[in-house]
Design a protein around this motif. Structure first.
Motif: not given
Length: 503
Positions: A197-210
């Motif tokens: 899940t984090f591997e995907l979110a890390a490539r959509q930076r606005d999702l990583l912190a949330p």
């Protein structure tokens, strides 16, 4: 991702489950797709976890009724629910896949149990989703009952795990090297957040912190008060906490002889629970090179390599968090590396504490004593689970079983050292033996027993499955009627035995 149109069916709704919350879908909507399960021709309940249902505040009678079975099969949607398929990426056998996701699963929503804890309710095998990647999205009876059996066995052993609420036959034949009866598993998890899940979110930076904040609030709430930047920030503490929890988990796997079989990063949870029981198995004869999974041709996920693989997976997790750890890349890498370097210490501490308890010793145990026992067990192809019960019997003055497993001429020096270590503890042998029996199971899901039970269940006979389930969910209780379930598989069975994912 949430804008994909779901299928029209199933049209019906049910109140059998009650109110479900949807904090993941509401907070991280771009990581979900609203979806519904496929129609189910003839749903029939095969097994229901009554105790788990009760702890979740669910009514067993309602779940056994037609409306409840319809929900558990995916044929109906709980009233006011918004089922979603979740998106994630992952490293599979070391290779990166940029988009995986729930190819045959639906997150129905979240339940709050009687103690106020939040759990996901997910259906597995409910039909194709936008993430199915050409697969049919369905599951069959054997693998779903395997997950039910083994996950409940792991829970009974005290190992963090997703759990199984039910398995429902669908009345649909599914093609798996021939037609097999279809089924849907209802899985309960602290969450389905994964390293992937984090591997995907890390490539959509606005999702990583949330996503990180959501994971912290859900699984590590004691970190939520920490600052988001600077020394001691919450994201570094989060990484350190996941590393520690996963080190503890894999140590527990090793202590019971569990081989996961498919330790991809999308099967590594942020909560520290065991998830995905596809090609899993338990070792009989101790051998760190044991591989059961038919798809693990290189032995990447062999029994003895599991701690190293887990550490590799956590390195991938650490990479996703770098931008949150420190704005200076070099400093972020330094912080992440320091956190990862604690894994070996955590693992060794948990394993050594656990193996000491299995041997009747307090606290830690001499590494050489453990290493030499493992060498003896490997050389003589000794049953992992049975050895520790035989050692306890030896303390009670009954050495026949241990002698049969480890010939005296080979093991006498080691036994003498073990006895000396026990003498230093200064407790009565029978008391020590009783304490060993409380941590060393008699019954595990033996591969030959699981295989026979699932074959019979696929043909419509659940008697073997139910008997085996009863034993492995009471793993420390010696019962005469289960004596055959404690025996390892014959060598003729183990030769060439393989497990399969069921997809």
């Amino acid at each position: 991702m949430g804008r994909v149109a779901p299928p029209d069916s199933p049209a019906s709704t049910s109140t059998a489950i009650g109110t479900l919350e949807n904090t993941f879908a509401e907070t991280l909507e771009p990581l979900t797709v609203s979806w519904k399960g496929a129609a189910v021709p003839e749903p029939a309940l095969l097994v229901l976890n009554e105790q788990l249902a009760e702890s979740l505040g669910l009514n067993g009678d309602a779940l056994r009724a037609d409306d409840g079975i319809a929900v558990l099969s995916g044929a109906a949607t709980p009233a006011d629910a918004n089922p979603v398929a979740t998106a994630y990426a992952g490293h599979q056998f070391g290779g990166y896949a940029s988009l995986l996701g729930d190819g045959r699963a639906l997150l129905l929503g979240e339940l709050i149990d009687n103690d106020g804890h939040r759990f996901d309710l997910q259906l597995k095998g409910s039909g194709p989703t936008p993430f199915s990647r050409g697969g049919d999205g369905f599951a069959v009876v054997g693998p779903m009952l395997r997950e039910y059996l083994v996950s409940e066995a792991m829970h009974a052993l005290g190992i963090p795990t997703t759990r199984s609420l039910s398995v429902v036959a669908t009345g649909r034949d599914v093609n798996r090297d021939g037609a097999e009866p279809g089924a849907v598993l209802a899985r309960i998890a602290a969450s389905h957040l994964r390293v992937g899940t984090f591997e995907l979110a890390a490539r959509q930076r606005d999702l990583l912190a949330p996503l990180a904040d959501y994971a912290i609030e859900r699984h590590y709430p004691g970190l939520a008060h920490l600052p988001v930047s600077g020394d001691g920030n919450r994201y570094l503490a989060f990484l350190e906490s996941v590393v520690e929890r996963q080190a503890a988990l894999v140590a527990q796997w090793m202590l019971v002889g569990f081989v996961h079989g498919v330790m991809n990063t999308d099967n590594t949870t942020i909560s520290g629970e065991t998830i995905d029981y596809g090609p899993c198995a338990f070792v009989d004869s101790y051998d760190p090179d044991t591989v059961f999974s038919s798809i693990d041709r290189g032995g990447r996920y062999r029994f003895g390599n599991q701690p190293a693989v887990l550490k590799w997976n956590l390195a991938r997790f650490a990479e996703t968090l770098l931008t949150l750890l420190d704005p200076t890349p070099d400093d972020a890498v330094t912080a992440a590396t320091a956190a990862l370097n604690t894994f070996d210490e955590h693992y060794d501490r948990h394993f050594q504490t656990g193996i000491a308890a299995k041997l009747g010793l307090d606290g830690t145990v001499d590494h050489a004593l453990v290493d030499d026992l493992l060498t003896l067990m490997r050389e003589h192809r000794v049953d992992w689970t049975g050895t520790f019960r035989a050692l306890a019997d030896d303390l009670r003055g009954s050495s026949a079983r241990l002698d049969a497993m480890l010939p005296c001429e080979a093991s006498a020096p080691w036994r003498g050292r073990w006895r000396a270590a026990l003498a230093a503890v200064g407790r009565d042998d029978s008391q020590v033996a009783d304490e060993m029996d409380r941590v060393n199971p008699i019954y595990i899901p033996r591969n030959h027993q699981v295989d026979a039970a699932l074959r019979a269940a696929t043909d419509g006979d659940l008697a073997l499955f139910e008997r085996l389930l009863d034993s492995v969910t009471h793993p420390f209780e010696q019962r005469t009627e289960w004596i055959d379930l404690a025996e390892p598989a014959p060598e003729s069975f183990n030769t060439g035995f393989r497990t399969f994912c069921g997809t």
